[in-house]
Design an enzyme around this catalytic site. Structure first.
Site, short mmCIF file in Angstrom:
data_model
loop_
_atom_site.label_atom_id
_atom_site.label_comp_id
_atom_site.label_asym_id
_atom_site.label_seq_id
_atom_site.Cartn_x
_atom_site.Cartn_y
_atom_site.Cartn_z
N ASP A 215 0.88 -1.18 0.00
CA ASP A 215 0.00 0.00 0.00
C ASP A 215 0.91 1.22 0.00
OD1 ASP A 215 -1.88 1.98 0.32
OD2 ASP A 215 -3.01 0.92 1.88
N GLU A 217 -0.15 4.27 -0.96
CA GLU A 217 -1.18 5.33 -0.91
C GLU A 217 -1.72 5.62 -2.29
OE1 GLU A 217 -3.84 6.28 0.13
OE2 GLU A 217 -3.13 7.15 2.00
N ASN A 218 -3.04 5.60 -2.29
CA ASN A 218 -3.78 5.72 -3.54
C ASN A 218 -3.45 4.58 -4.48
OD1 ASN A 218 -5.28 8.03 -2.85
ND2 ASN A 218 -3.50 9.30 -3.27
N ASP A 294 -5.53 6.36 5.71
CA ASP A 294 -6.61 7.31 6.03
C ASP A 294 -7.63 6.68 6.97
OD1 ASP A 294 -7.77 5.47 4.37
OD2 ASP A 294 -8.39 6.91 2.84
N HIS A 413 -24.72 -13.69 11.81
CA HIS A 413 -24.93 -12.33 12.30
C HIS A 413 -24.90 -11.37 11.13
CE1 HIS A 413 -20.65 -11.07 11.94
NE2 HIS A 413 -20.35 -12.27 12.36
N PHE A 416 -24.86 -7.31 13.59
CA PHE A 416 -24.70 -7.87 14.94
C PHE A 416 -26.00 -8.36 15.55
CE2 PHE A 416 -20.88 -5.02 14.67
CZ PHE A 416 -19.99 -6.05 14.47
N ASP A 432 -19.85 -15.07 8.64
CA ASP A 432 -20.87 -14.59 9.58
C ASP A 432 -21.59 -15.75 10.26
OD1 ASP A 432 -20.24 -12.01 8.86
OD2 ASP A 432 -22.05 -11.67 7.65
N HIS A 460 -28.57 -13.04 24.48
CA HIS A 460 -30.01 -12.76 24.43
C HIS A 460 -30.26 -11.45 25.16
CE1 HIS A 460 -31.17 -13.79 28.65
NE2 HIS A 460 -30.07 -14.51 28.59
N LEU A 465 -31.83 -12.52 19.90
CA LEU A 465 -30.41 -12.93 19.90
C LEU A 465 -29.57 -11.97 19.06
CD1 LEU A 465 -28.75 -15.39 21.11
CD2 LEU A 465 -31.23 -15.41 21.45
N ASP A 485 -25.75 -13.40 30.14
CA ASP A 485 -26.53 -13.43 28.89
C ASP A 485 -25.77 -14.09 27.73
OD1 ASP A 485 -28.42 -12.01 30.31
OD2 ASP A 485 -28.15 -10.12 29.23
#
Ligand SMILES: *[C@@H]1O[C@H](CO)[C@@H](O)[C@H](O)[C@H]1NC(C)=O
Length: 495
Positions: A215, A217-218, A294, A413, A416, A432, A460, A465, A485
């Site tokens: 990387d 930049e740009n 950034d 999820h 979330f 997920d 929960h 959930l 929980d």
């Protein structure tokens, strides 16, 4: 005089016996000016703090040091400190003595902040059999230091290496480690020189990735071109990856890489810089981990160790560092703890929060919730609270939960919140839907930790959930009752 030379001889013998990466770079005339690792000391004589974790229960902190000088981190001290609560990594200390520590990244031009901190236990590994933890970067997570000491600026020469998890990546910008803007904003081409790992691309390597890129930049680069592919830069398939980027005045830079568990480094590119603003470079000398210069924070990856040097390291020096990494013996270890959730079994999850212990994780349509379920309910109700345990769709070291009444649909999820959704085959869905059960945080059953966001657990809250983090920004992240929980007793399925 005699004493001095004896001491010198001892030091030399110690370096020959057990030179660590920064000893090797120093011998090569390109000393480390930043050295970061949560897994081990990167100098053979280093016995100071490697990193700091903070626990949610009382906001207390502990610094984790190597078990002995030059050794592996004392993971047991972390485990003991974090027992019965959750912990995050607050600081990754610089081992060079220059105080180039990495802490929570502030807001930047591309994303607000501060960024999230990594779960302290999201990336367990072993080094020659001793347990240690890496830094598991989920999207939104990042570390930074904008006020550094001794890091290359302008066109000055530097070398970087890092050890990453080659199976943890995405196409978001930008899972980086290295040199970036001190303003946390994009100040133009050539203002960064960082290692990138993932499937985002400017110019890229062969195949579909992930790749080790730079990387600058740009642009993510593997050559002097901003587009196209470099056949000598391969798609990475190893579990542990050594990634190298270096640059020096005179329009020269290189990318190298290899398998951290065996073999040598290969040179993926060595040559001139891209033409428009990258020669000379305008490096600023901040240090980033897990984000772009950034503060772009859509990426994911795992960092185990890395350094930045002063000077352009010789290939031979880096080859010796690679040999040291191989000798460190990185290996995978169990991602789960507590009562086993056996693949192929069918289970139910009973709430343990006092006053709610007749409730089980169930679903109504796509919404995952808790319901009171007994053996005398209808088959439909019982099936809605019953789950097949299958190999983790996103990581086979963990598990996924398939709905018993909706085959092909899994708990995942999103935002979330937990849903029962059909598997769409995507990397995002697979991740997920992948969970790494831990010993129940309140001492009962299991706490079901998200693989991709290991600060988040099944929780929960008002009978719905979520994948909640302890003290996070949403109402369902509330610290009150969190530990109860997120703890569920896993039993046989109802139907
Ligand atoms: C299951 O049965 C119990 C007791 O008969 C009842 O209280 C409960 O509401 C039923 N659950 C559902 C989801 O219908």
């Amino acid at each position: 005089m005699f004493q001095f030379s004896s001491l010198l001889a001892l030091v030399l013998v110690a370096q020959l016996v057990a030179a660590a990466p920064c000893d090797i770079y120093a011998s090569g005339g390109t000393p480390c000016v930043a050295a970061h690792s949560t897994t081990r000391a990167l100098f053979s004589a280093y016995s100071g703090s490697l990193y700091q974790v903070q626990r949610a229960s009382d906001s207390g902190t502990i610094n984790i040091a190597p078990l002995s000088a030059g050794g592996v981190a004392n993971a047991a001290a972390q485990d003991s400190f974090c027992a019965g609560t959750t912990c995050v990594i607050t600081t990754i200390f610089d081992q060079t003595g220059r105080s180039n520590h990495l802490t929570q990244a502030p807001a930047g031009g591309a994303a607000g902040g501060p960024d999230n901190l990594a779960a302290a236990d999201g990336a367990p590994v072993t080094l020659n059999g001793q347990k240690a933890y890496g830094v598991f970067i989920s999207p939104g997570t990042g570390y930074r230091n904008d006020k550094t000491n001794g890091i290359a600026t302008g066109d000055a020469a530097e070398g970087l290496y890092a050890v990453f998890d080659g199976t943890h990546f995405n196409g978001g910008c930008c899972f980086d480690y290295g040199n970036a803007e001190t303003s946390a904003d994009d100040t133009g081409n050539g203002h960064m020189e960082a290692i990138y790992f993932g499937t985002a691309r400017g110019s890229a390597g062969a195949g579909s990735g992930p790749w080790v890129l730079a990387d600058l930049e740009n642009g993510l680069y593997t050559s002097a071109s901003s587009t196209g592919t470099t056949a000598s830069n391969p798609t990475i398939t190893e579990r542990f990856v050594t990634a190298v980027v270096k640059g020096e005045p005179g329009n020269q830079w290189a990318i190298r890489g290899g398998n951290s568990q065996s073999g040598s480094l290969s040179t993926f590119y060595s040559g001139v810089r891209p033409s428009n603003g990258y020669n000379p470079m305008s490096k600023e000398g901040a240090i980033i981990l897990g984000i772009g210069g950034d503060n772009s924070d859509a990426s994911q990856g795992t960092f185990y160790e890395g350094v930045m040097t002063s000077g352009y390291p010789a290939d031979a020096t880096e080859n010796s560092v690679q040999a040291n990494i191989v000798a460190a013996g990185y290996a995978v270890t169990s991602l789960t703890s507590g009562p086993a959730l056996t693949v192929g079994s069918a289970v139910s999850f009973r709430v343990t929060t006092p006053g709610f212990t007749t409730r089980f994780i169930a679903h109504t349509g796509t919404q995952v919730n808790t319901q009171v379920v007994t053996s005398s309910n209808t088959t439909a109700v019982k099936q809605s609270a019953s789950w097949n345990v299958v190999a983790g769709l996103g990581n086979s070291g963990c598990v996924s939960f398939e709905s018993r009444d909706t085959p092909g649909s899994f708990i995942r999820h999103s935002g979330f919140e937990l849903f029962v959704n059909a598997n769409d085959g995507s990397q995002l869905f697979h991740e997920d839907a992948t969970y790494c059960p831990q010993a129940g945080k309140n001492g009962q059953g299991n706490s079901i930790r998200s693989w991709s966001y290991p600060t988040h657990y099944f929780r929960h809250f008002n009978a719905i959930l979520y994948a909640a983090s302890n003290g996070g920004p949403s109402d369902f992240d509330a610290t009150a009752s969190y530990i109860n929980d997120i703890s569920f007793v896993v039993g046989a399925s109802f139907a």
